[in-house]
Design a protein around this motif. Structure first.
Motif, PDB file in Angstrom:
ATOM      1  N   ILE A 155       0.563  -1.555  -0.078  1.00  0.00           N
ATOM      2  CA  ILE A 155      -0.216  -0.310  -0.133  1.00  0.00           C
ATOM      3  C   ILE A 155       0.618   1.278  -0.142  1.00  0.00           C
ATOM      4  N   LYS A 237      -8.904   1.466   2.068  1.00  0.00           N
ATOM      5  CA  LYS A 237      -7.572   1.687   1.269  1.00  0.00           C
ATOM      6  C   LYS A 237      -7.151   2.261   0.299  1.00  0.00           C
ATOM      7  N   ALA A 241      -5.026   5.052  -0.754  1.00  0.00           N
ATOM      8  CA  ALA A 241      -4.646   5.418  -2.263  1.00  0.00           C
ATOM      9  C   ALA A 241      -4.485   6.236  -3.229  1.00  0.00           C
TER      10      ALA A 241
END
Length: 521
Positions: A155, A237, A241
């Motif tokens: 990530i 997530k 991102a």
């Protein structure tokens, strides 16, 4: 300075004992509860770092992610009620902490000589026991650009995030943690049976700014929408991102996600997140109105046990003369083996107290010079200050060491003006970075030079909006002459039951300035 990572603010008895011992042997003898619900230790010499850090890691805690351009300590309401909503909040705060942990082995290579820790992080074990396969969720690749082609950090990649990143979790109505100051705020949503349905998600909050740079500013988060429980990790997530790939990496002062949300607007930011997420974010769910509570004093936990919120002035856990808070905490821990929760207001909550132990618990506090809660000035309960001088290299003036005298002076002013019962949420920092979240307060003092502060007014008493800058420079000796006309206007023009911050927000800076010009004591 060394800071712990404590998701949900939780601190096991064995960990407190260790910190107490380490602070005496390797630090300056005290501990400090921070505004992000974790302990800091000051005064550790370089030669002691390896001993201190390895000891902390080997007991099941960590300092990884307490600082740096990664997700920081995940905050939560500190109230340990045994209800479905509060249990979900605690559970998912640890899930999110584990989901966004840095994966690099460099830390153990440096501080543990490459050896594995003696025990896994406590919160990692807990989320696994609750049935969460966080690693599987972390590594899941939808093909939409969330997961990077990096052998260690799927990530974060090789550059991590543009700037620090903060997440908070709470339940509807409980804004004890300043939820709107986080990059991501998640609010537990349950059905009538108490079953988790998902989360209301807000984005783009943050406090830091720089004096005389108007392109830096404090910002309260925007409501992005509702996300079902089965999708929450993937959605978060996607948000991370989006900030990783589109946040400002050229100008560090503008690198926080709040600037990305501000620049795009919430609708365009939501669309950006959806391009990673692969689904539409649902509309924000209606929920209870926000309230603020510091959860100090005695409360029934909901399982037959009690919890007690212990007020700590500005988070400083120390022994000083007859005031022996640090020793009291150790005695309580050794006698009752109680877990602690650090609060977002730099105080401490003891949970799982047997009702029959209450007299003994209170006796220990009294024997060590700790005031009962009813003797603590409400202004002190509501106030926060950062460490500032002499511990912070960014500080431009005092905060922690001087706010007690500010509170005393403001108390005298309120008493003299006949509004002794007025409770004003007040905060102070030694610089504009906002560690004590001053820009959400009803009244704030932000250091801008030696013995000088900016004055901010108009934050919400339930912490849902930012204040506005009212005075560019106030010398600390001018506190009374500055506040008296504002308070006089408040007394004469407030609406029924109107709080000080709401009054200042409604009236505005221009009207207050005009009133001050014509005011005579």
């Amino acid at each position: 300075m060394l800071r712990l990572k404590q998701p949900a603010g939780e601190l096991a008895p064995d960990l407190f004992r260790l910190l107490d011992d380490l602070s005496i042997k390797h630090g300056q003898g005290d501990l400090r509860a921070t505004t992000r619900q974790c302990f800091q230790m000051h005064g550790i010499m370089k030669g002691s770092l390896k001993t201190v850090i390895s000891s902390i890691m080997n007991i099941g805690s960590s300092t990884v992610g307490a600082c740096g351009d990664v997700n920081r300590n995940v905050m939560i309401t500190p109230a340990p009620f045994e209800t479905p909503e509060y249990n979900y909040a605690r559970e998912y705060s640890k899930v999110f902490a584990h989901l966004f942990r840095p994966m690099t082995p460099a830390f153990s290579e440096i501080w543990l000589d490459g050896e594995k820790v003696a025990t896994s992080e406590v919160w990692a074990k807990e989320v696994e026991e609750l049935g969460h396969n966080v690693d599987e969720k972390m590594l899941y690749d939808s093909g939409r650009g969330i997961i990077l082609d990096h052998p260690i950090e799927p990530i974060y990649g090789d550059r991590y995030l543009p700037r620090k990143f903060k997440i908070g979790v709470t339940v509807p109505g409980d804004n004890s943690l300043d939820i709107y100051t986080n990059d991501i705020g998640c609010v537990v949503i349950t059905n009538d049976q108490g079953e988790l349905e998902g989360f209301n998600v807000m984005v783009g909050g943050g406090m830091g700014r720089t004096h005389k740079k108007e392109n830096t500013f404090a910002r309260a988060a925007d409501h992005m929408g509702f996300v079902p429980k089965e999708d929450i990790m993937e959605c978060l997530k996607a948000i991370v991102a989006a900030q990783r790939d589109h946040g400002n990496r050229d100008v560090r002062a503008n690198a926080r996600m709040k600037y990305l949300v501000h620049t795009l607007g919430i609708d365009n930011f939501r669309t950006l997140v959806e391009s990673y997420y692969g689904k539409k974010v649902q509309p924000w769910r209606p929920m209870a109105e926000w309230k603020y509570n510091d959860w100090m004093g005695w409360w029934e936990q909901g399982d037959g046990k009690l919890f007690y919120g212990l007020h700590v002035d500005n988070g400083r856990v120390k022994d000083e003369g007859s005031f022996r808070l640090k020793t009291a905490l150790r005695v309580i821990t050794d006698k009752y083996n109680l877990p602690m929760i650090l609060s977002p207001t730099q105080s401490i909550v003891f949970r799982d107290i047997n009702p029959e132990d209450r007299p003994g618990f209170e006796a220990i506090l009294a024997e060590h010079g700790i005031k009962p809660l009813e003797q603590v000035d409400p202004l002190s309960r509501l106030a926060m200050a950062c460490p500032a001088l002499p511990l912070c290299g960014l500080a431009q003036t005092e905060a922690e060491r001087i706010i007690p005298s500010f509170i005393e002076r403001i108390r005298a002013l309120l008493d003299n003006m006949g509004i002794s019962d007025e409770e004003i949420l007040m905060r102070m920092t030694g610089c504009p970075n906002g560690c004590a979240r001053p820009y959400m307060a009803e009244l704030a003092f932000v250091g801008d030079g030696p013995k000088s502060y900016q004055v901010w007014l108009g934050g919400s008493p339930v912490l849902t909006r930012t204040a506005y800058p009212f005075m560019a420079k106030m010398k600390q000796d001018d506190l009374e002459v500055t506040l008296e006309p504002i308070l006089d206007m408040f007394i004469k023009q407030r609406q029924e039951f109107e709080a000080f911050g709401d009054f200042c927000h409604r009236i505005g800076a221009e009207a207050i300035e005009k009133y001050m010009e014509s005011y005579s004591a």
